[in-house]
Design a protein around this motif. Structure first.
Motif, PDB file in Angstrom:
ATOM      1  N   MET A   1       0.743  -1.272   0.111  1.00 42.22           N
ATOM      2  CA  MET A   1      -0.072  -0.144  -0.022  1.00 42.22           C
ATOM      3  C   MET A   1       0.794   1.283   0.057  1.00 42.22           C
ATOM      4  N   MET A   2       1.836   1.234   0.684  1.00 36.43           N
ATOM      5  CA  MET A   2       2.921   2.268   0.778  1.00 36.43           C
ATOM      6  C   MET A   2       3.351   2.701  -0.894  1.00 36.43           C
ATOM      7  N   ARG A   3       3.737   1.368  -1.272  1.00 32.67           N
ATOM      8  CA  ARG A   3       4.528   1.726  -2.858  1.00 32.67           C
ATOM      9  C   ARG A   3       3.525   2.208  -3.809  1.00 32.67           C
ATOM     10  N   ALA A   4       2.241   1.485  -3.848  1.00 34.28           N
ATOM     11  CA  ALA A   4       1.189   2.108  -4.617  1.00 34.28           C
ATOM     12  C   ALA A   4       1.073   3.677  -4.431  1.00 34.28           C
ATOM     13  N   SER A   5       1.063   4.062  -3.122  1.00 33.35           N
ATOM     14  CA  SER A   5       0.680   5.253  -2.816  1.00 33.35           C
ATOM     15  C   SER A   5       2.033   6.302  -3.032  1.00 33.35           C
ATOM     16  N   GLN A   6       3.057   5.612  -3.083  1.00 34.23           N
ATOM     17  CA  GLN A   6       4.457   6.439  -3.496  1.00 34.23           C
ATOM     18  C   GLN A   6       4.194   6.849  -5.206  1.00 34.23           C
ATOM     19  N   ILE A   7       3.957   5.769  -5.886  1.00 30.06           N
ATOM     20  CA  ILE A   7       3.631   5.983  -7.117  1.00 30.06           C
ATOM     21  C   ILE A   7       2.747   6.867  -7.470  1.00 30.06           C
ATOM     22  N   ASN A   8       1.513   6.871  -6.802  1.00 26.64           N
ATOM     23  CA  ASN A   8       0.339   7.791  -7.155  1.00 26.64           C
ATOM     24  C   ASN A   8       0.359   9.049  -6.495  1.00 26.64           C
ATOM     25  N   ALA A   9       1.444   9.253  -5.683  1.00 26.23           N
ATOM     26  CA  ALA A   9       1.735  10.505  -4.995  1.00 26.23           C
ATOM     27  C   ALA A   9       0.571  10.996  -3.937  1.00 26.23           C
ATOM     28  N   CYS A  10       0.200   9.871  -3.374  1.00 27.30           N
ATOM     29  CA  CYS A  10      -0.952  10.114  -2.466  1.00 27.30           C
ATOM     30  C   CYS A  10      -0.391  10.272  -0.944  1.00 27.30           C
ATOM     31  N   ALA A  11      -0.229  11.416  -0.585  1.00 25.67           N
ATOM     32  CA  ALA A  11       0.437  11.812   0.718  1.00 25.67           C
ATOM     33  C   ALA A  11      -0.333  11.254   1.745  1.00 25.67           C
ATOM     34  N   PHE A  12      -1.722  11.621   1.657  1.00 23.23           N
ATOM     35  CA  PHE A  12      -2.631  11.129   2.855  1.00 23.23           C
ATOM     36  C   PHE A  12      -2.301   9.365   3.237  1.00 23.23           C
TER      37      PHE A  12
ATOM     38  N   VAL B   1      -7.448  -1.846  -4.589  1.00 22.82           N
ATOM     39  CA  VAL B   1      -8.333  -1.021  -3.597  1.00 22.82           C
ATOM     40  C   VAL B   1      -7.327   0.130  -3.205  1.00 22.82           C
ATOM     41  N   ILE B   2      -6.195  -0.195  -2.861  1.00 27.04           N
ATOM     42  CA  ILE B   2      -5.286   1.036  -2.509  1.00 27.04           C
ATOM     43  C   ILE B   2      -5.067   2.117  -3.812  1.00 27.04           C
ATOM     44  N   ASN B   3      -5.046   1.616  -5.045  1.00 26.91           N
ATOM     45  CA  ASN B   3      -5.152   2.649  -5.995  1.00 26.91           C
ATOM     46  C   ASN B   3      -6.631   3.152  -6.269  1.00 26.91           C
ATOM     47  N   SER B   4      -7.643   2.549  -5.663  1.00 24.86           N
ATOM     48  CA  SER B   4      -8.668   3.374  -5.681  1.00 24.86           C
ATOM     49  C   SER B   4      -8.950   4.415  -4.542  1.00 24.86           C
ATOM     50  N   TRP B   5      -8.205   4.015  -3.325  1.00 22.23           N
ATOM     51  CA  TRP B   5      -8.063   4.996  -2.253  1.00 22.23           C
ATOM     52  C   TRP B   5      -7.315   6.118  -2.774  1.00 22.23           C
ATOM     53  N   ASN B   6      -6.242   5.845  -3.514  1.00 24.80           N
ATOM     54  CA  ASN B   6      -5.361   6.928  -3.856  1.00 24.80           C
ATOM     55  C   ASN B   6      -6.117   7.814  -4.637  1.00 24.80           C
ATOM     56  N   ARG B   7      -6.885   7.343  -5.572  1.00 21.59           N
ATOM     57  CA  ARG B   7      -7.492   8.158  -6.476  1.00 21.59           C
ATOM     58  C   ARG B   7      -8.539   9.141  -5.899  1.00 21.59           C
ATOM     59  N   LEU B   8      -9.061   8.521  -4.904  1.00 21.81           N
ATOM     60  CA  LEU B   8     -10.231   9.239  -3.889  1.00 21.81           C
ATOM     61  C   LEU B   8      -9.674  10.455  -3.305  1.00 21.81           C
ATOM     62  N   MET B   9      -8.409  10.121  -2.722  1.00 18.62           N
ATOM     63  CA  MET B   9      -7.836  11.007  -2.054  1.00 18.62           C
ATOM     64  C   MET B   9      -7.168  12.236  -2.762  1.00 18.62           C
ATOM     65  N   VAL B  10      -6.197  11.934  -3.738  1.00 16.67           N
ATOM     66  CA  VAL B  10      -5.575  12.816  -4.521  1.00 16.67           C
ATOM     67  C   VAL B  10      -6.434  13.767  -5.257  1.00 16.67           C
ATOM     68  N   SER B  11      -7.667  13.212  -5.898  1.00 14.41           N
ATOM     69  CA  SER B  11      -8.459  14.065  -6.507  1.00 14.41           C
ATOM     70  C   SER B  11      -9.202  15.172  -5.855  1.00 14.41           C
ATOM     71  N   ARG B  12      -9.485  14.721  -4.496  1.00 12.56           N
ATOM     72  CA  ARG B  12     -10.128  15.436  -3.406  1.00 12.56           C
ATOM     73  C   ARG B  12      -9.107  16.563  -2.826  1.00 12.56           C
ATOM     74  N   ARG B  13      -7.582  16.068  -2.975  1.00 13.51           N
ATOM     75  CA  ARG B  13      -6.295  16.676  -2.192  1.00 13.51           C
ATOM     76  C   ARG B  13      -6.529  16.716  -0.955  1.00 13.51           C
ATOM     77  N   ILE B  14      -6.758  15.515  -0.430  1.00 19.00           N
ATOM     78  CA  ILE B  14      -6.693  15.344   1.066  1.00 19.00           C
ATOM     79  C   ILE B  14      -5.315  15.200   1.681  1.00 19.00           C
ATOM     80  N   GLU B  15      -4.962  16.013   2.536  1.00 15.97           N
ATOM     81  CA  GLU B  15      -3.557  16.248   2.839  1.00 15.97           C
ATOM     82  C   GLU B  15      -3.426  15.031   3.953  1.00 15.97           C
ATOM     83  N   PRO B  16      -2.037  14.936   4.250  1.00 21.10           N
ATOM     84  CA  PRO B  16      -1.425  13.880   5.227  1.00 21.10           C
ATOM     85  C   PRO B  16      -1.840  14.478   6.611  1.00 21.10           C
ATOM     86  N   GLY B  17      -1.874  13.488   7.479  1.00 18.22           N
ATOM     87  CA  GLY B  17      -2.044  13.855   9.078  1.00 18.22           C
ATOM     88  C   GLY B  17      -3.395  13.650   9.327  1.00 18.22           C
TER      89      GLY B  17
END
Length: 148
Positions: free
Chosen positions: A37-48, A128-144
């Motif tokens: 899940m971390m690796r997919a999130s790195q590729i998709n630049a999903c900071a959240f 599913v992590i790719n789907s979560w990444n797309r949900l968070m990145v498209s809405r610009r959900i910030e980490p933390g």
């Protein structure tokens, strides 16, 4: 960058959470699941998602060194085992579909290390992590903002 919206339909959120839990349940190694899940999130630049899964990986016992070197797993020598490398290669192939279909060699390598049920769960987790990444990145959900 501020969020575009923090709204996520409760039905969608529950369904995604249930899918995440079902996919993770089929993988015996929680650290491996977090690496994927971390690796997919790195590729998709999903900071959240990356922020959240780093925390979960640490809770599962992952080391700071391996987390820091995950982005360079192919060059990290024996720091990542064969099973982990097979899962990470499959993660990259499924996440970056713009390079074409998942290569047979990548799939076959993963199939050597995971039985059919585990492989199905691994593919489900990557999807599913790719789907979560797309949900968070498209809405610009910030980490933390993640709380267990």
């Amino acid at each position: 960058m501020s969020p575009r919206t923090t709204y996520l339909d409760k039905g969608v959120g529950r369904a995604m959470s249930a899918l995440s839990a079902a996919a993770k349940k089929g993988l015996a190694d929680p650290v491996l699941a977090e690496l994927v899940m971390m690796r997919a999130s790195q590729i998709n630049a999903c900071a959240f998602c990356l922020d959240m899964h780093v925390d979960l990986a640490v809770q599962a016992g992952e080391s700071a060194k391996r987390i820091a070197l995950l982005n360079a797993w192919e060059e990290a020598g024996e720091l990542f085992g064969e099973r982990e490398r097979a899962a990470l290669a499959l993660t990259e192939a499924i996440t970056v579909l713009t390079d074409g279909f998942v290569p047979d060699a990548t799939y076959e390598q993963a199939a050597k290390h995971f039985d059919e049920a585990e492989l199905a769960h691994l593919i489900g987790l990557i999807a599913v992590i790719n789907s979560w990444n797309r949900l968070m990145v498209s809405r610009r959900i910030e980490p933390g903002g993640y709380t267990p």
